[in-house]
Scaffold this active site. Structure first.
Site, mmCIF file in Angstrom:
data_model
loop_
_atom_site.group_PDB
_atom_site.id
_atom_site.type_symbol
_atom_site.label_atom_id
_atom_site.label_comp_id
_atom_site.label_asym_id
_atom_site.label_seq_id
_atom_site.Cartn_x
_atom_site.Cartn_y
_atom_site.Cartn_z
ATOM 1 N N GLU A 437 0.845 -1.198 0.000
ATOM 2 C CA GLU A 437 0.000 0.000 0.000
ATOM 3 C C GLU A 437 0.881 1.250 0.000
ATOM 4 O OE1 GLU A 437 -1.944 0.139 3.759
ATOM 5 O OE2 GLU A 437 -2.758 2.146 3.464
ATOM 6 N N ASP A 515 -0.819 -1.247 5.963
ATOM 7 C CA ASP A 515 -0.702 -0.748 7.331
ATOM 8 C C ASP A 515 -1.591 -1.555 8.262
ATOM 9 O OD1 ASP A 515 1.000 1.223 6.519
ATOM 10 O OD2 ASP A 515 -0.539 2.792 6.399
ATOM 11 N N ASP A 517 -3.709 -0.750 10.323
ATOM 12 C CA ASP A 517 -4.783 0.072 10.890
ATOM 13 C C ASP A 517 -6.072 -0.127 10.083
ATOM 14 O OD1 ASP A 517 -4.342 1.336 8.521
ATOM 15 O OD2 ASP A 517 -3.665 3.247 9.373
ATOM 16 N N ASP A 519 -7.613 1.730 7.810
ATOM 17 C CA ASP A 519 -7.476 1.977 6.372
ATOM 18 C C ASP A 519 -6.737 0.837 5.689
ATOM 19 O OD1 ASP A 519 -8.826 4.279 6.387
ATOM 20 O OD2 ASP A 519 -7.081 5.618 6.187
#
Ligand code: 0RA
Length: 654
Positions: A437, A515, A517, A519
């Site tokens: 990403e 990541d 998280d 998102d």
């Protein structure tokens, strides 16, 4: 058991018994041949095998209740209210019929010639196989007002069948503990078992199935987790369940049920506003992933019947191009469930039905019923035909886009995208590609990797949500085009626009790295959805993985350790602090891959010796479909961690 008793049992063994032992020994020597694997799947398969016997009893009309229970030590019990396995003495075998059923491979239906066995797990090996792979198994039979019991260890009886009391109950209970010297995992997943039991309740209406979990009590209510599955409408309920977050085009699914050429056929279908074809097929309750003659018969009937109707109605007069078979199935959710006495399973994973007589049976049955439906429901018929016209129009646009992509690839030198940092090895068996990403994390990964076998492809911005986009958008999307080219695979031939060609696949590990998280997990979900819808075979072959970057760096002075979970973080903090609690211990929370330098990313997330990859696998096709449609559809996604449910931990060494 005393030595004397053991001696007695071994004396009693006749030639038959020795054969039995050899049979069970074969199961223990090559368990994967009998139950698929000795991992998560195989472990759960044991339960399905036992439940299938009870389902058979229900299909024969003698049982309507099956209770599955996960016990505190990960043993499982299955109780049904059927006739009970016969316990009378079997002259030829010189022991109880019950013992024969429990210890002889494929002996399940031997004493019940009147009814044929239609159920039976994918490998159809029977309960004796479960017995062979259990460190302990106990069977109880409630029959003739009596309560009988026999126990076994790795398939060997510990004593002859005994009467242990009286009982008004009628049925069979099997309790087994899988042998942990055979299985690599021993912990049962409630969700995986409940998905299968739910599926069975839809496929076999009128049976009440329950699952309870005695391993843990609810903190607030103090109750065990229990789920009950019961369906009155069968496949129609199944469709409603699968399409919960899709917008339906008809008030109720079309239901088709009957028998042709001695083949019981059951079908339900519903159109929705999505562009996804979502057909699940079953033979004797087994999911036939690879389709086969039943699916072929269904497709033929669907195309022919709808085409006839559309032509007769004059709705096609404005259409300037052909309608293809695919166009009739866009936005279609369907279940096909048939029963065959002697199924022939073919294909790579033995989940493709080969019986030729089935094709005509399904074709006739579906053709006749669907035709009547269209005649009787002109409003729904128009909606369906309009949907088909929409699909044909979009497909026409898609073909143009695809031709453009293919032409570009031929013209573009090596054809590899500029963003790809390729590895030097050309051996797909040993190479891997990280889909990363963002450009910045992509840069770090490129610095940190071992360039011999690790390629990096940074993905920028939002990946297209393939769940909501019209199919031709897929081939216009830059990120998706780049992925296809980098992987070296092509999609779509003239005959089959959705055919995947993996022959030139350049890497056998595709690792999604985002990541840690919200998102990041959303982006991972988008990529996974894309793989699930357009490159499912990649997942089925075990080529798709998810990287697990650490969540914390715990430091004290010049000592530092990574943590992936809260527990690890606390443990490391305590260890580093020594006696002086929290003194000088600093915890850094990684919010994204970008906060790690190349070396840190390598040692935590990319080095095959130290990383943990999660291999993505599909437990249950229909459940996976529903989860993806929910996560990516219009409705607010349920806050359930889909990765937890759909990816199992797999520690990959070197
Ligand atoms: C063979 C014959 C009969 C019952 C069964 C098998 C049977 C097997 C299982 C396995 C799990 N639950 C089961 N329930 C029944 C019945 C023969 C008779 O009573 O006439």
């Amino acid at each position: 058991m005393s030595e004397k008793e053991e001696e007695q049992i071994s004396k009693d063994y006749s030639a038959d018994n020795i054969q039995v032992l050899e049979g069970l020994e074969a199961v223990r020597k090559r368990p994967a041949m009998y139950i698929g694997d000795i991992n998560f799947k195989g472990l759960h398969h044991l339960v399905y095998e036992v439940v299938d016997n009870s389902i058979d009893e229900a299909l024969a009309g003698h049982c309507n209740q099956i209770e599955v229970c996960i016990l505190p030590d990960n043993s499982v019990s299955v109780l049904d209210n059927g006739r009970g396995i016969p316990v009378d003495f079997h002259e030829k075998e010189q022991r109880s019929a019950l013992e024969v059923v429990m210890t002889v491979l494929h002996a399940g239906g031997k004493f019940d010639k009147g009814s044929y066995k239609v159920s039976g797990g994918l490998h159809g090996v029977g309960v004796s196989c479960v017995n062979a792979l259990s460190i302990h198994l106990q069977v109880e039979v409630f029959r003739n007002g009596k309560h009988y019991m026999q126990e076994y260890s790795i398939g060997k009886p510990l004593y002859p069948v005994k009467e242990i009391g009286t009982s008004d109950y009628r049925g069979t209970k099997v309790t087994f503990k899988p042998d942990n010297s055979i299985f690599l995992v021993t912990e049962y997943s409630f969700d995986t078992l409940s998905d299968r039991l739910r599926e069975l309740s839809y496929l076999n209406k009128g049976i009440r199935l329950t699952l309870s979990d005695q391993r843990e009590r609810d903190i607030i209510t103090g109750e065990y987790r229990v789920e009950e599955f019961y369906s009155e409408r069968g496949l129609a309920d199944f469709i409603d369940y699968l399409d919960e977050s899709r917008e339906k085009l008809m008030p109720d699914p079309i239901q088709i049920e009957g028998e042709r050429n001695g083949v019981p056929v059951e079908v339900a279908l519903q159109y929705n506003t999505s562009f996804v074809e979502n057909i699940h097929t079953y033979v004797n309750n087994i999911n036939t992933h690879e389709g086969g003659t039943h699916l072929a018969g269904f497709r033929r009937a669907l195309t022919r019947t709808l085409k006839n109707y559309a032509e007769k109605s004059g709705m096609l007069s404005k259409l300037k191009f052909d309608i293809s078979g695919d166009d009739f199935r866009e936005g279609l959710t369907g279940i096909i469930s048939i029963k065959v006495a002697e199924p022939q399973f073919e294909g790579q994973t033995k989940t493709k039905l080969g019986n030729t007589e089935v094709m005509g049976a399904v074709d006739t049955m579906v053709g006749e019923t669907l035709n009547n439906y269209l005649e009787e429901h002109p409003r729904e018929a128009r909606i369906i035909v309009n949907k088909v016209i929409l699909a044909a129009t979009a497909r026409h646009a898609a073909r143009k886009a695809r031709e453009l992509v293919q032409r570009k690839n031929i013209l573009g030198g090596s054809g590899l995208p500029g963003k790809l940092s390729d590895c030097s090895s050309r051996d797909p068996e040993t190479t891997e590609i990280y889909l990363v990403e963002g450009d910045s994390a992509g840069g770090t990964a490129k610095q940190g990797r071992d360039r011999n076998f690790q390629a990096i492809l940074p993905l920028r911005g939002k990946i297209l949500n393939v769940e909501k986009a019209m199919p031709h958008k897929i081939f216009e999307n830059e990120e998706i085009k780049t992925m296809f080219t980098a992987l070296g695979i092509s999609i779509g031939t003239i005959e089959d626009p959705k055919a995947l060609n993996l022959e030139k696949l350049r890497y056998h590990k595709v690792i999604i790295m985002t990541d840690a998280d919200v998102d990041g997990s959303h982006i991972a979900t988008l990529i996974l959805t894309f793989f699930f819808r357009y490159m499912k075979e990649m997942i089925e072959r075990g080529y798709v993985y998810i990287a697990t970057p650490p969540l914390y760096l715990v430091k004290k002075g010049n000592k530092a350790e990574y943590a992936w979970t809260e527990e690890q973080r606390e443990l490391i903090s305590l260890q580093l602090a020594g006696n002086a609690k929290d003194k000088g211990v600093h915890v850094q929370r990684y919010k994204g891959l970008g906060e790690m330098n190349a070396e840190q990313l390598w040692e935590t997330t990319m080095d095959p010796k130290r990383r943990t990859l999660r291999q993505v696998s599909i437990d249950n096709d229909s459940t996976a479909d529903r989860v993806f449609s929910m996560l990516m559809g219009d409705e607010v996604p349920p806050r359930r961690d889909f990765i937890e449910r759909n990816a199992h931990y797999a520690k990959i060494d070197a």
